[in-house]
Design a protein around this motif. Structure first.
Motif, PDB file in Angstrom:
ATOM      1  N   ALA A 160       0.898  -1.137  -0.002  1.00 49.05           N
ATOM      2  CA  ALA A 160       0.089   0.037  -0.050  1.00 49.05           C
ATOM      3  C   ALA A 160       0.780   1.270  -0.188  1.00 49.05           C
ATOM      4  O   ALA A 160       0.756   2.354  -0.680  1.00 49.05           O
ATOM      5  N   SER A 161       1.934   1.338   0.879  1.00 51.54           N
ATOM      6  CA  SER A 161       2.746   2.463   0.698  1.00 51.54           C
ATOM      7  C   SER A 161       3.429   2.615  -0.344  1.00 51.54           C
ATOM      8  O   SER A 161       3.783   3.857  -1.018  1.00 51.54           O
ATOM      9  N   ALA A 162       3.914   1.480  -1.065  1.00 59.45           N
ATOM     10  CA  ALA A 162       4.785   1.744  -2.310  1.00 59.45           C
ATOM     11  C   ALA A 162       3.845   2.304  -3.415  1.00 59.45           C
ATOM     12  O   ALA A 162       4.183   3.309  -3.974  1.00 59.45           O
ATOM     13  N   TYR A 163       2.652   1.596  -3.280  1.00 56.98           N
ATOM     14  CA  TYR A 163       1.630   2.272  -4.502  1.00 56.98           C
ATOM     15  C   TYR A 163       1.217   3.726  -4.228  1.00 56.98           C
ATOM     16  O   TYR A 163       0.927   4.474  -4.913  1.00 56.98           O
ATOM     17  N   ASN A 164       0.915   3.757  -2.871  1.00 61.51           N
ATOM     18  CA  ASN A 164       0.479   5.333  -2.532  1.00 61.51           C
ATOM     19  C   ASN A 164       1.556   6.257  -2.918  1.00 61.51           C
ATOM     20  O   ASN A 164       1.211   7.284  -3.595  1.00 61.51           O
ATOM     21  N   THR A 165       2.972   5.876  -2.826  1.00 59.80           N
ATOM     22  CA  THR A 165       3.959   6.630  -3.216  1.00 59.80           C
ATOM     23  C   THR A 165       3.918   6.934  -4.882  1.00 59.80           C
ATOM     24  O   THR A 165       4.176   8.187  -5.269  1.00 59.80           O
ATOM     25  N   ALA A 166       3.588   5.922  -5.476  1.00 58.48           N
ATOM     26  CA  ALA A 166       3.910   5.892  -6.894  1.00 58.48           C
ATOM     27  C   ALA A 166       2.653   6.904  -7.383  1.00 58.48           C
ATOM     28  O   ALA A 166       2.520   7.734  -8.244  1.00 58.48           O
ATOM     29  N   TYR A 167       1.528   6.747  -6.697  1.00 61.15           N
ATOM     30  CA  TYR A 167       0.310   7.268  -7.149  1.00 61.15           C
ATOM     31  C   TYR A 167       0.194   8.424  -6.849  1.00 61.15           C
ATOM     32  O   TYR A 167       0.054   9.760  -7.801  1.00 61.15           O
ATOM     33  N   GLU A 168       0.817   9.094  -5.913  1.00 57.11           N
ATOM     34  CA  GLU A 168       0.999  10.476  -5.250  1.00 57.11           C
ATOM     35  C   GLU A 168       1.993  11.266  -6.524  1.00 57.11           C
ATOM     36  O   GLU A 168       1.815  12.128  -6.710  1.00 57.11           O
ATOM     37  N   ARG A 169       3.019  10.513  -7.026  1.00 58.75           N
ATOM     38  CA  ARG A 169       4.014  11.234  -8.107  1.00 58.75           C
ATOM     39  C   ARG A 169       3.255  11.126  -9.297  1.00 58.75           C
ATOM     40  O   ARG A 169       3.566  12.220  -9.989  1.00 58.75           O
ATOM     41  N   VAL A 170       2.299  10.444  -9.367  1.00 57.47           N
ATOM     42  CA  VAL A 170       1.851  10.526 -10.840  1.00 57.47           C
ATOM     43  C   VAL A 170       0.596  11.301 -11.076  1.00 57.47           C
ATOM     44  O   VAL A 170       0.213  12.232 -11.840  1.00 57.47           O
ATOM     45  N   TYR A 171       0.002  11.169  -9.768  1.00 49.51           N
ATOM     46  CA  TYR A 171      -1.631  11.919  -9.726  1.00 49.51           C
ATOM     47  C   TYR A 171      -1.423  12.813  -8.220  1.00 49.51           C
ATOM     48  O   TYR A 171      -2.199  12.218  -7.393  1.00 49.51           O
ATOM     49  N   PRO A 172      -0.651  13.971  -8.214  1.00 48.49           N
ATOM     50  CA  PRO A 172      -0.455  14.546  -6.793  1.00 48.49           C
ATOM     51  C   PRO A 172      -1.621  15.085  -6.296  1.00 48.49           C
ATOM     52  O   PRO A 172      -2.427  15.544  -7.068  1.00 48.49           O
ATOM     53  N   THR A 174      -4.480  13.434  -5.135  1.00 50.23           N
ATOM     54  CA  THR A 174      -5.655  12.839  -5.407  1.00 50.23           C
ATOM     55  C   THR A 174      -5.948  12.072  -4.052  1.00 50.23           C
ATOM     56  O   THR A 174      -7.075  11.926  -3.807  1.00 50.23           O
ATOM     57  N   LEU A 175      -4.994  11.225  -3.533  1.00 52.09           N
ATOM     58  CA  LEU A 175      -5.208  10.568  -2.383  1.00 52.09           C
ATOM     59  C   LEU A 175      -5.396  11.461  -1.183  1.00 52.09           C
ATOM     60  O   LEU A 175      -6.366  11.083  -0.280  1.00 52.09           O
ATOM     61  N   THR A 176      -4.962  12.625  -1.094  1.00 44.86           N
ATOM     62  CA  THR A 176      -5.348  13.606  -0.180  1.00 44.86           C
ATOM     63  C   THR A 176      -6.909  14.007  -0.298  1.00 44.86           C
ATOM     64  O   THR A 176      -7.618  14.055   0.790  1.00 44.86           O
ATOM     65  N   LYS A 177      -7.165  14.116  -1.464  1.00 46.54           N
ATOM     66  CA  LYS A 177      -8.818  14.358  -1.570  1.00 46.54           C
ATOM     67  C   LYS A 177      -9.530  13.343  -1.328  1.00 46.54           C
ATOM     68  O   LYS A 177     -10.958  13.615  -0.920  1.00 46.54           O
ATOM     69  N   LEU A 178      -8.931  12.086  -1.021  1.00 42.64           N
ATOM     70  CA  LEU A 178      -9.956  10.966  -0.567  1.00 42.64           C
ATOM     71  C   LEU A 178      -9.925  10.886   0.730  1.00 42.64           C
ATOM     72  O   LEU A 178     -10.846  10.149   1.342  1.00 42.64           O
ATOM     73  N   GLY A 179      -9.166  11.597   1.334  1.00 44.86           N
ATOM     74  CA  GLY A 179      -8.973  11.513   2.862  1.00 44.86           C
ATOM     75  C   GLY A 179      -7.774  11.159   3.352  1.00 44.86           C
ATOM     76  O   GLY A 179      -7.740  10.999   4.747  1.00 44.86           O
TER      77      GLY A 179
END
Length: 197
Positions: A160-172, A174-179
């Motif tokens: 989860a942490s690895a994908y979170n990091t990658a997702y944040e790099r690609v789609y800055p 977005t995960l914060t908007k999810l909460g």
């Protein structure tokens, strides 16, 4: 195209036979190819065996791709050259409707880890990052999943942490908007602290 791995040049062992000079050589060949032979060059490098296999996992703002087999050199070449498309077999990673904790962690880690995964799922449900119901079969949590906007969150903390990091790099953002707070996206320890607090 975006990939989970931000480090270029660290290729899968299955492509070791191509060697470190393959990308510069292929780049030189591409630049020297006459326009009328360009389609054949691209077809040769994209359609040759083994086929490029990409695993894709959807997220709330768009997908992440990961080379899963036979395409690391070619994928990197096309990314470096900024070519907008490639031929690949896509394998979608779609979460099943039913998860049990034993499917997402190494069972050799024991019951403490099984309980921890169940607690993490409870946190994700409570915070609106998963939609479904948790029930227990003995000591093991079972998740009946309706929807997961970021399905990698169902995995163990390291994944989860690895994908979170990658997702944040690609789609800055977005995960914060999810909460998910920005502080929870800074690494494995920060993720676990937020998930299990």
């Amino acid at each position: 195209m975006q990939a989970i791995d931000e480090v270029w040049g660290d290729f899968d062992h299955s492509e070791a036979s191509r060697g470190p000079s393959w990308i510069p050589r292929a780049t030189h060949e591409l630049l020297a190819t006459k326009p009328d032979q360009l389609a054949a060059f691209i077809r040769h490098h994209l359609a040759e065996e083994p086929a490029i296999s990409l695993s894709i996992i959807n997220g709330p703002a768009g997908p992440l791709y990961n080379v899963s087999m036979g395409g690391a050199h070619r994928t990197h070449l096309f990314r470096i050259l900024g070519l907008p498309w490639m031929i690949a077999k896509l394998y979608a990673r779609i979460p099943p409707r039913r998860f049990d904790v034993a499917s997402v962690f190494d069972t050799a880690k024991g019951m403490t880890e099984a309980a921890r995964v169940g607690r993490g799922w409870q946190t994700l449900l409570k915070r609106g990052l998963l939609h479904g119901r948790i029930r227990y079969e003995g000591a093991f949590a079972v998740l009946d999943l309706d929807h997961a906007p970021a399905p990698w969150l169902l995995g163990d903390s390291a994944l989860a942490s690895a994908y979170n990091t990658a997702y944040e790099r690609v789609y800055p953002g977005t995960l914060t908007k999810l909460g998910i707070p920005t502080t929870a996206l800074t690494g494995l320890d920060a993720w676990e602290q937020w998930l299990y607090s």
